[in-house]
Design a protein around this motif. Structure first.
Motif, PDB file in Angstrom:
ATOM      1  N   GLY A  21      40.997 -12.866  43.217  1.00  0.00           N
ATOM      2  CA  GLY A  21      39.946 -13.516  42.435  1.00  0.00           C
ATOM      3  C   GLY A  21      38.568 -13.322  43.031  1.00  0.00           C
ATOM      4  O   GLY A  21      37.589 -13.226  42.304  1.00  0.00           O
ATOM      5  N   THR A  22      38.479 -13.271  44.345  1.00  0.00           N
ATOM      6  CA  THR A  22      37.185 -13.065  44.996  1.00  0.00           C
ATOM      7  C   THR A  22      37.145 -11.795  45.822  1.00  0.00           C
ATOM      8  O   THR A  22      36.074 -11.266  46.095  1.00  0.00           O
ATOM      9  N   ARG A  23      38.321 -11.315  46.221  1.00  0.00           N
ATOM     10  CA  ARG A  23      38.383 -10.118  47.060  1.00  0.00           C
ATOM     11  C   ARG A  23      39.387  -9.126  46.484  1.00  0.00           C
ATOM     12  O   ARG A  23      40.346  -9.513  45.816  1.00  0.00           O
ATOM     13  N   THR A  24      39.163  -7.855  46.768  1.00  0.00           N
ATOM     14  CA  THR A  24      40.127  -6.809  46.449  1.00  0.00           C
ATOM     15  C   THR A  24      40.823  -6.446  47.749  1.00  0.00           C
ATOM     16  O   THR A  24      40.167  -6.098  48.732  1.00  0.00           O
ATOM     17  N   ILE A  25      42.141  -6.547  47.748  1.00  0.00           N
ATOM     18  CA  ILE A  25      42.935  -6.305  48.948  1.00  0.00           C
ATOM     19  C   ILE A  25      43.709  -5.012  48.761  1.00  0.00           C
ATOM     20  O   ILE A  25      44.432  -4.844  47.768  1.00  0.00           O
ATOM     21  N   LEU A  26      43.550  -4.107  49.710  1.00  0.00           N
ATOM     22  CA  LEU A  26      44.302  -2.863  49.729  1.00  0.00           C
ATOM     23  C   LEU A  26      45.311  -2.959  50.864  1.00  0.00           C
ATOM     24  O   LEU A  26      44.935  -2.937  52.041  1.00  0.00           O
ATOM     25  N   LYS A  27      46.579  -3.131  50.518  1.00  0.00           N
ATOM     26  CA  LYS A  27      47.634  -3.191  51.531  1.00  0.00           C
ATOM     27  C   LYS A  27      48.111  -1.762  51.746  1.00  0.00           C
ATOM     28  O   LYS A  27      48.605  -1.118  50.832  1.00  0.00           O
ATOM     29  N   ILE A  28      47.939  -1.288  52.966  1.00  0.00           N
ATOM     30  CA  ILE A  28      48.229   0.101  53.285  1.00  0.00           C
ATOM     31  C   ILE A  28      49.478   0.166  54.158  1.00  0.00           C
ATOM     32  O   ILE A  28      49.610  -0.574  55.126  1.00  0.00           O
ATOM     33  N   SER A  29      50.376   1.079  53.785  1.00  0.00           N
ATOM     34  CA  SER A  29      51.622   1.260  54.529  1.00  0.00           C
ATOM     35  C   SER A  29      51.792   2.728  54.887  1.00  0.00           C
ATOM     36  O   SER A  29      51.402   3.608  54.121  1.00  0.00           O
ATOM     37  N   GLY A  30      52.377   2.964  56.046  1.00  0.00           N
ATOM     38  CA  GLY A  30      52.710   4.326  56.456  1.00  0.00           C
ATOM     39  C   GLY A  30      51.654   4.956  57.333  1.00  0.00           C
ATOM     40  O   GLY A  30      50.906   4.279  58.029  1.00  0.00           O
ATOM     41  N   ARG A  31      51.609   6.287  57.266  1.00  0.00           N
ATOM     42  CA  ARG A  31      50.673   7.063  58.083  1.00  0.00           C
ATOM     43  C   ARG A  31      49.413   7.350  57.288  1.00  0.00           C
ATOM     44  O   ARG A  31      49.490   7.725  56.126  1.00  0.00           O
ATOM     45  N   ILE A  32      48.260   7.205  57.937  1.00  0.00           N
ATOM     46  CA  ILE A  32      46.987   7.571  57.312  1.00  0.00           C
ATOM     47  C   ILE A  32      46.413   8.734  58.102  1.00  0.00           C
ATOM     48  O   ILE A  32      46.216   8.624  59.311  1.00  0.00           O
ATOM     49  N   ARG A  33      46.175   9.821  57.404  1.00  0.00           N
ATOM     50  CA  ARG A  33      45.590  11.003  58.037  1.00  0.00           C
ATOM     51  C   ARG A  33      44.243  11.287  57.398  1.00  0.00           C
ATOM     52  O   ARG A  33      43.929  10.782  56.330  1.00  0.00           O
ATOM     53  N   SER A  34      43.466  12.127  58.064  1.00  0.00           N
ATOM     54  CA  SER A  34      42.126  12.440  57.553  1.00  0.00           C
ATOM     55  C   SER A  34      42.176  12.946  56.118  1.00  0.00           C
ATOM     56  O   SER A  34      41.272  12.672  55.331  1.00  0.00           O
ATOM     57  N   GLY A  35      43.232  13.644  55.742  1.00  0.00           N
ATOM     58  CA  GLY A  35      43.376  14.129  54.375  1.00  0.00           C
ATOM     59  C   GLY A  35      43.554  13.021  53.351  1.00  0.00           C
ATOM     60  O   GLY A  35      43.395  13.250  52.148  1.00  0.00           O
ATOM     61  N   ASP A  36      43.861  11.805  53.799  1.00  0.00           N
ATOM     62  CA  ASP A  36      44.042  10.660  52.911  1.00  0.00           C
ATOM     63  C   ASP A  36      42.743   9.885  52.670  1.00  0.00           C
ATOM     64  O   ASP A  36      42.710   8.975  51.841  1.00  0.00           O
ATOM     65  N   LEU A  37      41.702  10.223  53.394  1.00  0.00           N
ATOM     66  CA  LEU A  37      40.476   9.433  53.332  1.00  0.00           C
ATOM     67  C   LEU A  37      39.817   9.477  51.961  1.00  0.00           C
ATOM     68  O   LEU A  37      39.228   8.487  51.530  1.00  0.00           O
ATOM     69  N   GLU A  38      39.916  10.587  51.263  1.00  0.00           N
ATOM     70  CA  GLU A  38      39.325  10.670  49.930  1.00  0.00           C
ATOM     71  C   GLU A  38      39.972   9.656  48.996  1.00  0.00           C
ATOM     72  O   GLU A  38      39.306   8.998  48.205  1.00  0.00           O
ATOM     73  N   GLU A  39      41.294   9.515  49.090  1.00  0.00           N
ATOM     74  CA  GLU A  39      42.013   8.519  48.292  1.00  0.00           C
ATOM     75  C   GLU A  39      41.552   7.111  48.652  1.00  0.00           C
ATOM     76  O   GLU A  39      41.307   6.283  47.776  1.00  0.00           O
ATOM     77  N   LEU A  40      41.415   6.827  49.939  1.00  0.00           N
ATOM     78  CA  LEU A  40      40.948   5.502  50.360  1.00  0.00           C
ATOM     79  C   LEU A  40      39.526   5.238  49.873  1.00  0.00           C
ATOM     80  O   LEU A  40      39.228   4.147  49.387  1.00  0.00           O
ATOM     81  N   ARG A  41      38.657   6.231  50.010  1.00  0.00           N
ATOM     82  CA  ARG A  41      37.284   6.066  49.511  1.00  0.00           C
ATOM     83  C   ARG A  41      37.294   5.754  48.016  1.00  0.00           C
ATOM     84  O   ARG A  41      36.545   4.905  47.548  1.00  0.00           O
ATOM     85  N   VAL A  65      40.389   8.894  60.814  1.00  0.00           N
ATOM     86  CA  VAL A  65      40.707   7.631  60.149  1.00  0.00           C
ATOM     87  C   VAL A  65      40.125   6.470  60.936  1.00  0.00           C
ATOM     88  O   VAL A  65      39.547   5.538  60.367  1.00  0.00           O
ATOM     89  N   VAL A  66      40.243   6.515  62.249  1.00  0.00           N
ATOM     90  CA  VAL A  66      39.694   5.454  63.102  1.00  0.00           C
ATOM     91  C   VAL A  66      38.181   5.360  62.900  1.00  0.00           C
ATOM     92  O   VAL A  66      37.627   4.271  62.761  1.00  0.00           O
ATOM     93  N   ARG A  67      37.501   6.496  62.860  1.00  0.00           N
ATOM     94  CA  ARG A  67      36.047   6.496  62.629  1.00  0.00           C
ATOM     95  C   ARG A  67      35.726   5.936  61.255  1.00  0.00           C
ATOM     96  O   ARG A  67      34.772   5.172  61.090  1.00  0.00           O
ATOM     97  N   PHE A  68      36.511   6.306  60.247  1.00  0.00           N
ATOM     98  CA  PHE A  68      36.331   5.795  58.897  1.00  0.00           C
ATOM     99  C   PHE A  68      36.497   4.273  58.873  1.00  0.00           C
ATOM    100  O   PHE A  68      35.691   3.560  58.273  1.00  0.00           O
ATOM    101  N   LEU A  69      37.540   3.761  59.530  1.00  0.00           N
ATOM    102  CA  LEU A  69      37.767   2.310  59.565  1.00  0.00           C
ATOM    103  C   LEU A  69      36.606   1.596  60.250  1.00  0.00           C
ATOM    104  O   LEU A  69      36.170   0.534  59.791  1.00  0.00           O
TER     105      LEU A  69
END
Length: 100
Positions: A21-41, A65-69
Motif C-alpha cells: 500500500g505504501t511500498r513496493t517490495i521486491l523479494k529476490i531469491s537465488g543468484r544475482i549476477r551483473s547480467g541481471d541488473l537490467e531486469e532489477l533496474r 551487483v554489490v555496487r548496484f545495491l
C-alpha cells in the motif's frame, strides 16, 4: 507478479513483486549476477522512494551487483534481510568509493 531469469535450464534469479500500500517490495531469491541488473533496474522503474529490496533468499552476488545495491541504498532504496556478507561487502565498496 513473479519474474524469473533462467540460465541453462537452472533458475538463477527469482523476483516476486508486491505492494503493501505504501511500498513496493521486491523479494529476490537465488543468484544475482551483473547480467541481471537490467531486469532489477526495470523492476525498480527509476523510483527509489518506497522501494524495498528483500534479500533474505539471495545466495550469491558479484561485485557489480554489490555496487548496484550500494547505489540503490544511497538513492533511498531500502535493503532488508540483507545477508551479512553482502552488507559488509556493500559497506566496503562504499568506503572504497569515498576514499577515491
Amino acid at each position: 507478479m513473479v519474474h524469473r531469469v533462467h540460465r541453462q535450464n537452472v533458475m538463477a534469479l527469482k523476483i516476486v513483486k508486491r505492494s503493501d500500500g505504501t511500498r513496493t517490495i521486491l523479494k529476490i531469491s537465488g543468484r544475482i549476477r551483473s547480467g541481471d541488473l537490467e531486469e532489477l533496474r526495470g523492476q525498480i522503474g527509476g523510483y527509489a522512494a518506497g522501494i524495498v529490496l528483500d534479500l533474505e533468499e539471495v545466495t550469491l552476488v558479484d561485485v557489480e551487483v554489490v555496487r548496484f545495491l550500494g547505489m540503490c541504498e544511497a538513492k533511498g532504496v531500502e535493503l532488508v534481510h540483507c545477508p551479512p556478507y553482502i552488507r559488509e561487502w556493500v559497506f566496503r565498496e562504499q568506503a572504497s568509493d569515498e576514499e577515491n
